[in-house]
Design an enzyme around this catalytic site. Structure first.
Site, short mmCIF file in Angstrom:
data_model
loop_
_atom_site.label_atom_id
_atom_site.label_comp_id
_atom_site.label_asym_id
_atom_site.label_seq_id
_atom_site.Cartn_x
_atom_site.Cartn_y
_atom_site.Cartn_z
CB CYS A 391 61.83 -10.94 -49.45
SG CYS A 391 62.49 -12.52 -50.01
CB ALA A 392 61.69 -5.43 -48.88
#
Length: 469
Positions: A391-392
């Site tokens: 999630c980056a």
């Protein structure tokens, strides 16, 4: 009648039953430390939970505190009965505990939310119109994405810096070039959820304030590993999640300055956020909203989640961050030294090998699909890690030498075992990690690279799994 929560605390102390062996192996005993999992090669092994950056296991103390309180569960801010008053006191005392844990200033508010993501979306919702937001592309999606949900807010994304000083210089330049009027907000992580590297929060806060901007600290990965002091860091807000801080899912915190929170419409409209509601002569309703933290805590609060956060804050404080940090640095050194002995392993970093970091490391292995490697660690060694883009996406793609604008799916492999895919492996640990878990991890990495997997694997529903025929 005011009911103090000491009764619950005393019961928790009486019912605590931590395993002494686990306590000796790790500073803070956690749930699941004795869970056994099957191996595809036969037999069972104690599960090595090395995915703390996603969700840390709950502390045994937190679980005991919650279990002791459970029979006293009652409505919060709603009832006249003994249990309701005890629950209300427990809820508000937990707010004070969190404020002390974060070193909040006298005028700061502590608002309870569902998670870091919820906290930063709350802050995005209360921004004054025409606020300029500055955020590095290196942020977790929780702090990268909420701001563009506001049509009247302008977002400036800053390129990934390669040194802490470059981060400060980049922010200074961007703030200096903005129009010299209107509100501005800087959003920055305290510790990267990908590399574990610590960011120069105090220096970034000074730069923000020098240019009339405010700053919010995403402390989701920092608070479980290092003390976070709002006043000392001179940040305006701090956000973090309970499930990173050794508490169960479903609770979070936004703490800091009260003015923007008080001036905005409630995040959710409903009971608890409203002080008074009356019919108007025109047929509508007139509402007076609370100006305290309750303004953004509509609905029945998650008292168990809030109490679990407070319990975790107390446990970390009493254990002493100096001791916790020193011991974690030993684990980090052990993992890094082990990985350095494997030429095929590349550890991902923004700031270089000497950068201070928490117990979070991401890496790729030459010749391996990262999802295949993570699946083999689990199936053949009983080790739980994370694979994917964490999630980056922009950050991981930058670190892997790809275009940070390329799309990708959270956590899912992009190729079959043996094929190259744009994802990585993350190992993360903390105060509940015994030495044996990281030692087993290092041994497993070396064996997999040297000898390959003992089992065959296939992709199923977007995941790499053992092929069981």
């Amino acid at each position: 009648m005011s009911v103090r929560p000491e009764t619950v605390t005393a019961l928790a102390a009486d019912t605590a039953d931590a395993d002494p062996a686990c306590a000796a192996a790790a500073p803070l005993p956690v749930l699941g430390s004795d869970v056994r999992v099957p191996l595809v090669t036969g037999g069972e092994v104690t599960y090595a939970a090395l995915d703390y950056a996603a969700s840390a296991p709950a502390l045994q103390r937190v679980w005991d505190d919650v279990a002791a309180y459970a029979p006293y569960y009652g409505s919060v801010h709603r009832g006249a009965g003994y249990l309701s008053q005890l629950s209300t006191d427990l809820f508000e005392n937990s707010r004070q505990t969190v404020a002390e844990f974060l070193g909040c200033r006298a005028a700061d508010q502590v608002v309870f939310t569902r998670s870091t993501t919820d906290s930063l979306n709350l802050l995005a919702a209360v921004l004054p119109a025409r606020t300029r937001v500055f955020v590095f592309e290196t942020e977790h999606h929780a702090s990268l994405l909420p701001w563009e949900q506001r049509a009247d807010v302008e977002v400036t994304y800053l390129n990934a810096p390669r040194t802490p000083q470059q981060a400060v210089d980049t922010l200074e330049k961007a703030l200096a070039e903005r129009e010299p009027y209107g509100p501005a907000l800087v959003c920055v992580t305290g510790a990267s959820n990908v590399t574990g590297e610590l960011w120069p929060v105090r220096e970034l806060a000074a730069a923000a304030h020098a240019h009339g901007a405010r700053i919010v600290l995403d402390a989701a990965q920092l608070a479980p590993h290092h003390p976070v002091d709002i006043a000392e860091l001179d940040v305006d807000w701090v956000a973090f999640s309970g499930h990173k801080l050794y508490a169960p899912f479903g609770s979070g915190v936004l703490a800091g300055r009260a003015d923007w929170l008080q001036d905005a419409e409630p995040y959710l409209a409903g009971g608890g956020a409203s002080r008074t509601v009356a019919r108007r002569e025109d047929g509508g309703v007139a509402v007076e909203w609370h100006t305290t933290a309750a303004r953004h805590e509509a609905g029945s609060p998650n008292v168990i989640g809030v109490y679990s956060i407070a319990s975790a804050c107390k446990a970390l404080t009493e254990a002493g961050f100096d001791n916790l940090v020193a011991r974690e640095q030993q684990l980090i050194a052990k993992v890094r030294a082990g990985l350095a002995e494997v030429p095929e392993v590349k550890v991902l970093s923004l700031f270089g090998d000497d950068a201070p970091r928490v117990g979070v490391l991401s890496f790729v292995v030459d010749g391996w699909n990262s999802s295949h490697f993570a699946a083999a660690l689990s199936a053949e060694y009983g080790i739980g890690v994370r694979d994917g883009l964490f999630c980056a996406h922009p950050l991981v793609r930058t670190l892997l030498g790809s275009d940070p604008q390329d799309p990708g799916e959270c956590g899912a492999p992009e190729g079959a075992p043996g094929e190259r895919s744009l994802n990585a492996i993350r190992v993360s640990f903390g105060a509940g990690t015994p030495d044996e878990h990281v030692e087993r991890f290092v041994t497993a990495v070396k064996e997999l690279v040297r000898s390959g997997a003992k089992w065959s694997y296939r992709t199923e529903d977007g995941r790499c799994v053992p092929d069981r025929g």
